[in-house]
Design a protein around this motif. Sequence first.
Motif, short mmCIF file in Angstrom:
data_model
loop_
_atom_site.label_atom_id
_atom_site.label_comp_id
_atom_site.label_asym_id
_atom_site.label_seq_id
_atom_site.Cartn_x
_atom_site.Cartn_y
_atom_site.Cartn_z
N LEU A 1 0.84 -1.20 0.00
CA LEU A 1 0.00 0.00 0.00
C LEU A 1 0.87 1.25 0.00
N TYR A 2 0.37 2.29 -0.66
CA TYR A 2 1.08 3.56 -0.72
C TYR A 2 0.12 4.68 -0.31
N PHE A 3 0.65 5.63 0.45
CA PHE A 3 -0.19 6.76 0.89
C PHE A 3 0.48 8.09 0.58
N ALA B 1 5.06 0.48 7.46
CA ALA B 1 4.30 -0.33 8.41
C ALA B 1 4.15 -1.73 7.84
N ASP C 1 1.98 -5.12 8.36
CA ASP C 1 0.72 -5.53 8.99
C ASP C 1 0.21 -4.48 9.96
N GLN C 2 0.25 -3.23 9.52
CA GLN C 2 -0.33 -2.08 10.22
C GLN C 2 0.40 -1.70 11.50
N ASP C 3 1.65 -2.17 11.67
CA ASP C 3 2.47 -1.69 12.77
C ASP C 3 3.68 -0.97 12.20
N LEU C 4 3.96 0.23 12.71
CA LEU C 4 5.14 0.97 12.26
C LEU C 4 6.38 0.16 12.57
N GLU D 1 0.40 -7.40 4.64
CA GLU D 1 0.49 -6.11 3.95
C GLU D 1 1.64 -5.26 4.45
N ALA E 1 3.04 -1.24 4.03
CA ALA E 1 2.61 0.09 3.58
C ALA E 1 3.76 1.08 3.66
N PHE F 1 4.77 5.25 3.31
CA PHE F 1 4.16 6.59 3.38
C PHE F 1 5.16 7.59 3.96
N MET G 1 3.95 11.04 9.25
CA MET G 1 2.53 11.34 9.44
C MET G 1 2.30 12.76 9.94
#
Lengths: 146, 81
Positions: free
Chosen positions: B4-6, B54, B56-59, B71, B73, B75, B78
């Motif tokens: 994923l990219y943000f 991140a 699996d949604q952990d930084l 996953e 990600a 970005f 923040m």
Amino acid sequence: MRVIVQEDAFDGGAELNAFTAAQSNMGAIVSFTGIVRDVAAGLKQMDIEHYPGMTERALEQIAADAMTRWDLGDVLVIHRYGPLHPDEPIMMVATASKHRKDAFEAADFLMDFLKSRAPFWKKEQTFASNDWVASKQEDEDALKRW
Amino acid sequence: MDVLYFAWVRERIGLPKETVETKAATVIELVEELRAREERYALAFSDLSALRVAVDQDLTDFDAPINGAREVAFFPPMTGG
């Protein structure tokens, strides 16, 4: 403890009243509301992008950390995403504690971590440009206080 | 796995999410694979100090393992609050 991530606007006063009414024997309630500010070039719109799933996890973790570190009865975090305009609320935090110091410090801690550890990204559409807001070193440094 | 990219990373690469077949064992190995694909990836990943990751949604860090991850990600730092 309640964490809300939403696109819709919220009524900060109503949220604070509801939060306050839900407490019992809490001597101190502190709240902070962040509002979209205009910029020199004139802000048309601020777009907030976020990472659905991770956002909720990160906010819940930050709120849980605050509950562990301070003597709190409750924590509320609301953060919006999507298109926002000047003078609209972006986010709010509220803390309830028996004591003022815990309520203030925990609210300050929540704000510092929401700034740079929750996956939100702001983009400012002004009358001159359309740019992502850069993170600030001072926001990163602020985390070292805790 | 899903990548994923943000924010501007998403804009530079031109898509928010893609499924990647990879044998990369760490984030940095995945970055090297992506960089080698096309110029837009090389550009997006040219300065890792400007990026966060991140798993699996952990930084986490760029040397973090990604075996079994669902996953990853990428970005910029923040800017919430």
